[in-house]
Write a protein that holds these residues in place. Structure first.
Motif, short mmCIF file in Angstrom:
data_model
loop_
_atom_site.label_atom_id
_atom_site.label_comp_id
_atom_site.label_asym_id
_atom_site.label_seq_id
_atom_site.Cartn_x
_atom_site.Cartn_y
_atom_site.Cartn_z
N THR A 96 -12.44 6.96 -6.54
CA THR A 96 -11.26 7.28 -5.72
C THR A 96 -11.62 8.19 -4.52
O THR A 96 -10.81 8.35 -3.63
N SER A 97 -12.83 8.75 -4.53
CA SER A 97 -13.27 9.55 -3.37
C SER A 97 -13.41 8.66 -2.13
O SER A 97 -13.48 9.16 -1.01
N GLN A 98 -13.44 7.33 -2.35
CA GLN A 98 -13.58 6.40 -1.21
C GLN A 98 -12.24 6.01 -0.60
O GLN A 98 -12.20 5.22 0.35
N MET A 99 -11.15 6.55 -1.13
CA MET A 99 -9.83 6.21 -0.55
C MET A 99 -9.77 6.68 0.90
O MET A 99 -10.24 7.78 1.22
N ILE A 100 -9.16 5.87 1.73
CA ILE A 100 -8.98 6.26 3.14
C ILE A 100 -7.89 7.33 3.23
O ILE A 100 -8.07 8.34 3.91
N PHE A 101 -6.77 7.11 2.55
CA PHE A 101 -5.65 8.06 2.57
C PHE A 101 -5.55 8.72 1.19
O PHE A 101 -5.46 8.02 0.16
N SER A 102 -5.56 10.05 1.16
CA SER A 102 -5.56 10.80 -0.11
C SER A 102 -4.20 10.71 -0.79
O SER A 102 -3.18 10.37 -0.16
N ILE A 103 -4.18 11.08 -2.07
CA ILE A 103 -2.91 11.06 -2.82
C ILE A 103 -1.87 11.99 -2.18
O ILE A 103 -0.73 11.57 -1.96
N PRO A 104 -2.20 13.25 -1.83
CA PRO A 104 -1.18 14.09 -1.19
C PRO A 104 -0.66 13.49 0.11
O PRO A 104 0.54 13.54 0.40
N TYR A 105 -1.57 12.91 0.90
CA TYR A 105 -1.13 12.31 2.16
C TYR A 105 -0.17 11.14 1.89
O TYR A 105 0.86 11.00 2.56
N LEU A 106 -0.51 10.31 0.91
CA LEU A 106 0.34 9.14 0.60
C LEU A 106 1.73 9.58 0.13
O LEU A 106 2.74 9.01 0.55
N ILE A 107 1.78 10.59 -0.74
CA ILE A 107 3.09 11.08 -1.23
C ILE A 107 3.93 11.57 -0.05
O ILE A 107 5.12 11.27 0.06
N SER A 108 3.30 12.31 0.83
CA SER A 108 4.01 12.84 1.99
C SER A 108 4.45 11.70 2.92
O SER A 108 5.62 11.64 3.35
N TYR A 109 3.55 10.77 3.19
CA TYR A 109 3.84 9.65 4.10
C TYR A 109 4.99 8.80 3.55
O TYR A 109 5.95 8.48 4.26
N ILE A 110 4.90 8.43 2.28
CA ILE A 110 5.92 7.54 1.68
C ILE A 110 7.28 8.24 1.64
O ILE A 110 8.31 7.67 2.00
N SER A 111 7.28 9.50 1.23
CA SER A 111 8.55 10.21 1.00
C SER A 111 9.27 10.52 2.30
O SER A 111 10.44 10.90 2.30
N GLU A 112 8.60 10.34 3.42
CA GLU A 112 9.23 10.51 4.73
C GLU A 112 10.37 9.48 4.92
O GLU A 112 11.37 9.77 5.56
N GLY B 173 -1.92 -0.83 0.26
CA GLY B 173 -2.92 -1.88 0.47
C GLY B 173 -4.04 -1.40 1.37
O GLY B 173 -3.83 -0.54 2.24
N ARG B 174 -5.22 -1.94 1.16
CA ARG B 174 -6.41 -1.68 2.01
C ARG B 174 -6.70 -0.19 2.16
O ARG B 174 -6.96 0.31 3.25
N ASN B 175 -6.67 0.51 1.03
CA ASN B 175 -6.93 1.96 1.07
C ASN B 175 -8.40 2.28 0.80
O ASN B 175 -8.78 3.44 0.73
N TYR B 176 -9.21 1.23 0.64
CA TYR B 176 -10.66 1.39 0.48
C TYR B 176 -11.32 0.49 1.52
O TYR B 176 -11.07 -0.73 1.55
N ALA B 177 -12.18 1.07 2.35
CA ALA B 177 -12.80 0.29 3.43
C ALA B 177 -13.63 -0.87 2.87
O ALA B 177 -13.63 -1.96 3.44
N ASP B 178 -14.32 -0.65 1.70
CA ASP B 178 -15.18 -1.72 1.19
C ASP B 178 -14.36 -2.93 0.76
O ASP B 178 -14.78 -4.07 0.90
N HIS B 179 -13.13 -2.69 0.25
CA HIS B 179 -12.26 -3.82 -0.13
C HIS B 179 -11.68 -4.49 1.12
O HIS B 179 -11.61 -5.73 1.19
N ALA B 180 -11.26 -3.70 2.10
CA ALA B 180 -10.74 -4.30 3.34
C ALA B 180 -11.80 -5.22 3.94
O ALA B 180 -11.51 -6.34 4.36
N LYS B 181 -13.07 -4.75 3.90
CA LYS B 181 -14.16 -5.55 4.49
C LYS B 181 -14.41 -6.84 3.71
O LYS B 181 -14.64 -7.89 4.30
N GLU B 182 -14.36 -6.76 2.37
CA GLU B 182 -14.68 -7.97 1.59
C GLU B 182 -13.66 -9.08 1.84
O GLU B 182 -13.97 -10.25 1.69
N LEU B 183 -12.41 -8.69 2.21
CA LEU B 183 -11.39 -9.71 2.52
C LEU B 183 -11.27 -9.93 4.03
O LEU B 183 -10.33 -10.56 4.49
N LYS B 184 -12.24 -9.36 4.76
CA LYS B 184 -12.27 -9.51 6.24
C LYS B 184 -10.98 -9.03 6.89
O LYS B 184 -10.45 -9.64 7.82
#
Ligand SMILES: CC(=O)CC(=O)C(=O)O
Ligand SMILES: [Mg+2]
Length: 220
Positions: free
Chosen positions: A158-174, A20-31
């Motif tokens: 997808t270049s606007q993602m805050i957390f990249s795909i490799p980072y997410l895979i690593s973070y989740i699999s922890e 959730g909220r992996n794009y700053a523009d979407h996080a902002k639109e929902l405040k």
């Protein structure tokens, strides 16, 4: 027993892990605040719906939102996967919608409750065909779009993602062991909005894939 084919990963009954909220523009639109670490939630495999079937507005919601997202299909499982080798665990991708009962989510948020009823209902995860990894050489730089009744509502990269795909895979699999056939939804760009019964949704990943769904209301 017939061999399972990853190109029908949605039939495997594996985990759907959403960011959730992996794009700053979407996080902002929902405040919402911009996260400093990934926000995660889960959908059950019963959330999958494929083209030819409808997205159902749950009986208990009057504000169902579309969220177009890039889905990452895991091909090789693992625990505590280092970011440096994370992409070796990816089999491919899918275009996904994270359908969200926004009114229900707002109530859950105000009470500090989990988002399960807002995010995990039947048909809350429409998916495209499986896209083999080679067809998206740079998943960190592809355009996602979504139209409602031919009107463009979402168009983000997808270049606007805050957390990249490799980072997410690593973070989740922890803390969640990833398995072959798991799907990670990587978050939505801005432009989310409500859909109504009989609406037609069309979505795509640039010139790679498109998909269409009709919206219906869950029967009484
Ligand atoms: C506010 C949300 O629903 C978070 C979410 O799912 C996202 O993609 O961002
Ligand atoms: Mg989402």
């Amino acid at each position: 027993m017939t061999a399972r084919n990853i190109s029908r990963f949605w039939e495997w009954g594996r985990k759907i892990i959403c960011v959730g909220r992996n794009y700053a523009d979407h996080a902002k639109e929902l405040k919402n605040a911009i996260p400093t670490e990934p926000i995660l939630f889960l959908k059950p495999p019963s959330a999958y719906v494929r083209e030819g079937s409808s997205i159902l507005v749950p009986r208990y919601s009057n504000n169902l939102h579309h969220e177009v997202e890039l889905g990452v299909v895991i091909g090789k499982g693992g625990t505590a996967i280092p970011e440096s080798v994370a992409m070796e665990h990816v089999a491919g991708y899918a275009l996904c919608l994270d359908m969200t009962a926004r009114d229900v989510q707002d109530v859950c948020k105000s009470k500090g409750l989990p988002w399960t009823r807002a995010k995990a209902f039947n048909t809350s995860c429409p998916v495209s065909e499986f896209i083999p990894k080679e067809r998206i050489p740079d998943p960190g730089n592809v355009t996602l779009w979504l139209k409602v009744n031919d009107q463009l509502r979402q168009n983000g990269c997808t270049s606007q993602m805050i957390f990249s795909i490799p980072y997410l895979i690593s973070y989740i699999s922890e803390f969640i062991t990833l398995e072959e056939g798991d799907l990670i939804l990587t978050g939505t760009p801005k432009g989310v909005s409500a859909v109504q019964e009989h609406d037609q949704l069309q979505a795509g990943i640039q010139d790679v894939v498109t998909m269409s769904f009709r919206v219906d209301r869950q029967e009484k």
